[in-house]
Enzyme design. Structure first.
Site, PDB file in Angstrom:
ATOM      1  N   HIS A 292     -30.218  17.988   8.778  1.00 31.73           N
ATOM      2  CA  HIS A 292     -29.904  17.609  10.166  1.00 31.73           C
ATOM      3  C   HIS A 292     -29.155  16.287  10.167  1.00 31.73           C
ATOM      4  CE1 HIS A 292     -30.371  16.677  14.430  1.00 31.73           C
ATOM      5  NE2 HIS A 292     -30.596  17.968  14.592  1.00 31.73           N
TER       6      HIS A 292
ATOM      7  N   ASP B  11     -33.356  25.205  14.145  1.00 28.30           N
ATOM      8  CA  ASP B  11     -32.579  26.452  14.219  1.00 28.30           C
ATOM      9  C   ASP B  11     -33.068  27.489  13.222  1.00 28.30           C
ATOM     10  OD1 ASP B  11     -30.806  25.863  16.244  1.00 28.30           O
ATOM     11  OD2 ASP B  11     -29.600  24.637  14.911  1.00 28.30           O
TER      12      ASP B  11
HETATM   13  N1  ACO Z   1     -27.430  23.124   1.920  1.00 27.17           N
HETATM   14  C1  ACO Z   1     -27.120  22.510   0.749  1.00 27.17           C
HETATM   15  N2  ACO Z   1     -26.803  21.204   0.622  1.00 27.17           N
HETATM   16  C2  ACO Z   1     -26.797  20.475   1.748  1.00 27.17           C
HETATM   17  C3  ACO Z   1     -27.121  21.037   2.996  1.00 27.17           C
HETATM   18  C4  ACO Z   1     -27.457  22.408   3.069  1.00 27.17           C
HETATM   19  N3  ACO Z   1     -27.769  22.991   4.226  1.00 27.17           N
HETATM   20  N4  ACO Z   1     -27.046  20.084   3.959  1.00 27.17           N
HETATM   21  C5  ACO Z   1     -26.688  18.963   3.338  1.00 27.17           C
HETATM   22  N5  ACO Z   1     -26.543  19.187   1.988  1.00 27.17           N
HETATM   23  C6  ACO Z   1     -26.237  18.187   0.963  1.00 27.17           C
HETATM   24  C7  ACO Z   1     -24.775  17.776   0.970  1.00 27.17           C
HETATM   25  O1  ACO Z   1     -24.001  18.580   0.107  1.00 27.17           O
HETATM   26  C8  ACO Z   1     -24.854  16.350   0.524  1.00 27.17           C
HETATM   27  O2  ACO Z   1     -25.062  16.341  -0.860  1.00 27.17           O
HETATM   28  P1  ACO Z   1     -24.472  15.119  -1.763  1.00 27.17           P
HETATM   29  O3  ACO Z   1     -25.139  13.879  -1.245  1.00 27.17           O
HETATM   30  O4  ACO Z   1     -24.847  15.480  -3.166  1.00 27.17           O
HETATM   31  O5  ACO Z   1     -22.989  15.129  -1.526  1.00 27.17           O
HETATM   32  C9  ACO Z   1     -26.157  15.831   1.159  1.00 27.17           C
HETATM   33  O6  ACO Z   1     -26.972  17.013   1.308  1.00 27.17           O
HETATM   34  C10 ACO Z   1     -25.958  15.192   2.531  1.00 27.17           C
HETATM   35  O7  ACO Z   1     -25.255  16.111   3.354  1.00 27.17           O
HETATM   36  P2  ACO Z   1     -24.281  15.711   4.542  1.00 27.17           P
HETATM   37  O8  ACO Z   1     -23.369  16.845   4.838  1.00 27.17           O
HETATM   38  O9  ACO Z   1     -23.671  14.386   4.278  1.00 27.17           O
HETATM   39  O10 ACO Z   1     -25.293  15.538   5.723  1.00 27.17           O
HETATM   40  P3  ACO Z   1     -24.880  15.482   7.225  1.00 27.17           P
HETATM   41  O11 ACO Z   1     -25.889  14.647   7.914  1.00 27.17           O
HETATM   42  O12 ACO Z   1     -23.467  15.115   7.394  1.00 27.17           O
HETATM   43  O13 ACO Z   1     -24.981  17.008   7.696  1.00 27.17           O
HETATM   44  C11 ACO Z   1     -25.768  19.036   8.570  1.00 27.17           C
HETATM   45  C12 ACO Z   1     -26.023  17.524   8.408  1.00 27.17           C
HETATM   46  C13 ACO Z   1     -24.363  19.301   9.157  1.00 27.17           C
HETATM   47  C14 ACO Z   1     -26.802  19.604   9.554  1.00 27.17           C
HETATM   48  C15 ACO Z   1     -25.900  19.698   7.187  1.00 27.17           C
HETATM   49  O14 ACO Z   1     -27.180  19.453   6.656  1.00 27.17           O
HETATM   50  C16 ACO Z   1     -25.619  21.195   7.233  1.00 27.17           C
HETATM   51  O15 ACO Z   1     -24.460  21.609   7.132  1.00 27.17           O
HETATM   52  N6  ACO Z   1     -26.694  22.045   7.400  1.00 27.17           N
HETATM   53  C17 ACO Z   1     -26.522  23.462   7.534  1.00 27.17           C
HETATM   54  C18 ACO Z   1     -26.053  23.826   8.943  1.00 27.17           C
HETATM   55  C19 ACO Z   1     -27.174  23.710   9.994  1.00 27.17           C
HETATM   56  O16 ACO Z   1     -28.284  24.156   9.783  1.00 27.17           O
HETATM   57  N7  ACO Z   1     -26.835  23.114  11.138  1.00 27.17           N
HETATM   58  C20 ACO Z   1     -27.778  22.964  12.241  1.00 27.17           C
HETATM   59  C21 ACO Z   1     -28.180  21.562  12.449  1.00 27.17           C
HETATM   60  S1  ACO Z   1     -29.480  21.458  13.655  1.00 27.17           S
HETATM   61  C22 ACO Z   1     -28.785  21.562  15.154  1.00 27.17           C
HETATM   62  O17 ACO Z   1     -27.596  21.476  15.345  1.00 27.17           O
HETATM   63  C23 ACO Z   1     -29.684  21.789  16.360  1.00 27.17           C
END
Ligand code: ACO
Length: 428
Positions: free
Chosen positions: A307, A364
């Site tokens: 998140h 979600d």
């Molecule tokens: N699966 C695998 N790896 C992940 C995931 C995931 N779902 N989410 C984050 N990571 C990893 C990234 O690759 C990154 O790794 P690194 O540090 O080695 O490069 C690290 O975790 C941090 O990730 P970011 O993308 O920088 O985190 P950010 O806060 O920008 O993104 C987000 C948050 C968009 C929700 C992300 O976790 C994601 O894409 N999740 C899946 C989509 C999802 O479930 N969205 C719903 C959110 S809840 C809502 O909107 C109500």
């Protein structure tokens, strides 16, 4: 003495006041920046560092996993209040007493019929249309049947508009789903509770009596409460910015629905189920997909994990996991897709990659599981999110108008061509 922040540009110092919120959040008030500096602006794509407003509706602290509506903890509200009480709280600022709640519900029921001509609009959509597009259009169409602008300075006018949309929106949601499922359009039953009525409108078959299931009523009630507001996210900011031009409430809500549609926002719950289906189609090997999610060369991510704001845990996910377990357990549902979901969640929670990055199942993830168990089609998931978010959008729109906020009109830094002399068509 009030605190200030000092900005120095080319040796020239500028002072800006610091604003402190009631939870001690500090912001630099840059309202006078352009005037004082002769046109210097700030740039912050995605508004990650920019507060668009001061708001008294929802407080959230992502580091500590806190979410409160009007000061009340989400945990208390989910356990002790129902969705209508929470809606009243968000919109009017206080929990209603019994008399206020009864009146609110009675007034909503009064308004729970939509103009029959709306059916003609719905009829014109192809069955394959995405329900979010349909819902956004129907909400916008409501303006054609109801005054588009409301006298925001009149409490009575505002109240009438609020009960109107609270009454009609569930009908539009149910009709959107019934159109998709090929079921005849119906109306609810005013003797039922708000959430029970929604379930009946959505699922009632023309040839049998709809039987309420308390577990489903309770789970939907909780889901709606948990989704009811989340401060200045993409759709809420959209509702506020559209409303800031003094566009009507229904038009502003319709724009909010479009903003919610995307997979980076409300569309994530649909993406979760599509991912689980894809894993099942592939043979159901969760370990393979865990490895893909961890592989930096692979763009695959585990949908429903992580998140942007909650970095330790999503307090809503904690609450809804319990409801998901109840629904799956009590209904005795056997579904390979849901088994894959459970498997992924338990593997991720003990996997070093996910634990280190604080990637936990988000709201979600579990909402998708519950909606599937309830028999709601995947494409309707985001519509259910919109149904829950409705009171939050209304509250934020109302607050924005009451505070007489100026029209939302960001600045930019132009990076295009400098002046060029016009070239005639035959010279290009
Ligand atoms: N699966 C695998 N790896 C992940 C995931 C995931 N779902 N989410 C984050 N990571 C990893 C990234 O690759 C990154 O790794 P690194 O540090 O080695 O490069 C690290 O975790 C941090 O990730 P970011 O993308 O920088 O985190 P950010 O806060 O920008 O993104 C987000 C948050 C968009 C929700 C992300 O976790 C994601 O894409 N999740 C899946 C989509 C999802 O479930 N969205 C719903 C959110 S809840 C809502 O909107 C109500």
């Amino acid at each position: 003495m009030s605190k200030t922040a000092t900005l120095e540009i080319d040796g020239q110092k500028y002072e800006f006041p610091l604003i402190t919120g009631t939870e001690n959040e500090v912001a630099i008030d840059v309202k006078t920046l352009r005037g004082a500096t002769g046109g210097i602006t700030t740039i912050d794509p995605g508004y990650k560092n920019t507060g668009s407003c001061e708001s008294g509706i929802t407080f959230l602290n992502g580091e500590e996993g806190i979410l409160r509506y009007r000061g009340y903890a989400i945990e208390d509200l989910a356990e002790k209040a129902d969705f209508l009480e929470v809606a009243y709280l968000l919109i009017f600022g206080e929990l209603p007493n019994k008399e206020q709640l009864d009146k609110f519900h009675a007034d909503i029921k009064e308004e729970s019929v939509v103009d029959d001509d709306i059916k003609k609009i719905l009829d014109a959509f192809p069955k394959a249309a995405h329900p979010m597009g349909v819902l956004s259009s129907l909400t916008s169409a409501l303006t054609a049947f109801n005054p588009s602008s409301v006298n925001v300075d009149s409490e009575e006018d505002m109240y009438k508009t609020v009960v109107k949309i609270m009454g009609k929106f569930p009908v539009l949601v149910a009709w959107t789903m019934r159109k998709k499922s090929g079921l005849p359009l119906n109306y609810g039953d005013n003797s039922l509770g708000y959430v029970e009525n929604i379930l009946k409108m959505m699922f009632e078959k023309p040839n049998e009596e709809y039987k309420q299931n308390e577990i489903l009523v309770n789970a939907l009630d909780k889901l709606l409460i948990l989704h009811a507001d989340h401060e200045q996210n993409c759709s809420t900011s959209t509702v506020r910015i559209v409303g800031s031009s003094h566009a009507g409430l229904f038009a502003s809500l319709s724009s909010g629905i479009s903003a919610l549609w995307g997979p980076l926002h409300g569309g994530a719950n649909q993406a979760v189920l599509e991912m689980l289906e894809a894993i099942k189609e592939d043979g159901g090997d969760t370990k393979k997909f865990m490895a893909k999610a961890k592989d930096k060369a692979d763009p695959f991510r585990l949908m429903g994990f992580g998140h942007r704001v909650y970095k330790n845990f999503d307090p809503r996910a904690k609450i809804i996991k319990v409801a998901a377990d109840e629904v799956l357990g009590d209904l005795g549902i056997e579904d390979p897709v849901l088994d894959i979901a459970k498997g992924l969640a338990s593997e991720a929670l003990s996997d070093e990659y996910f634990v280190k990055r604080k990637l936990y199942p988000n709201v979600d993830f579990y909402s998708g599981i519950i909606y599937r168990a309830m028999g709601i089609p995947v494409e309707m998931f985001t519509v259910m999110f919109a149904l829950g978010r409705l009171p939050g959008w209304i509250a934020q729109w109302k607050e924005m108008r009451a505070r007489k906020e100026p029209i939302g009109r960001p600045r930019q830094v132009y990076i295009g061509e400098n002046y060029r002399a016009f070239k005639a068509l035959d010279k290009r």
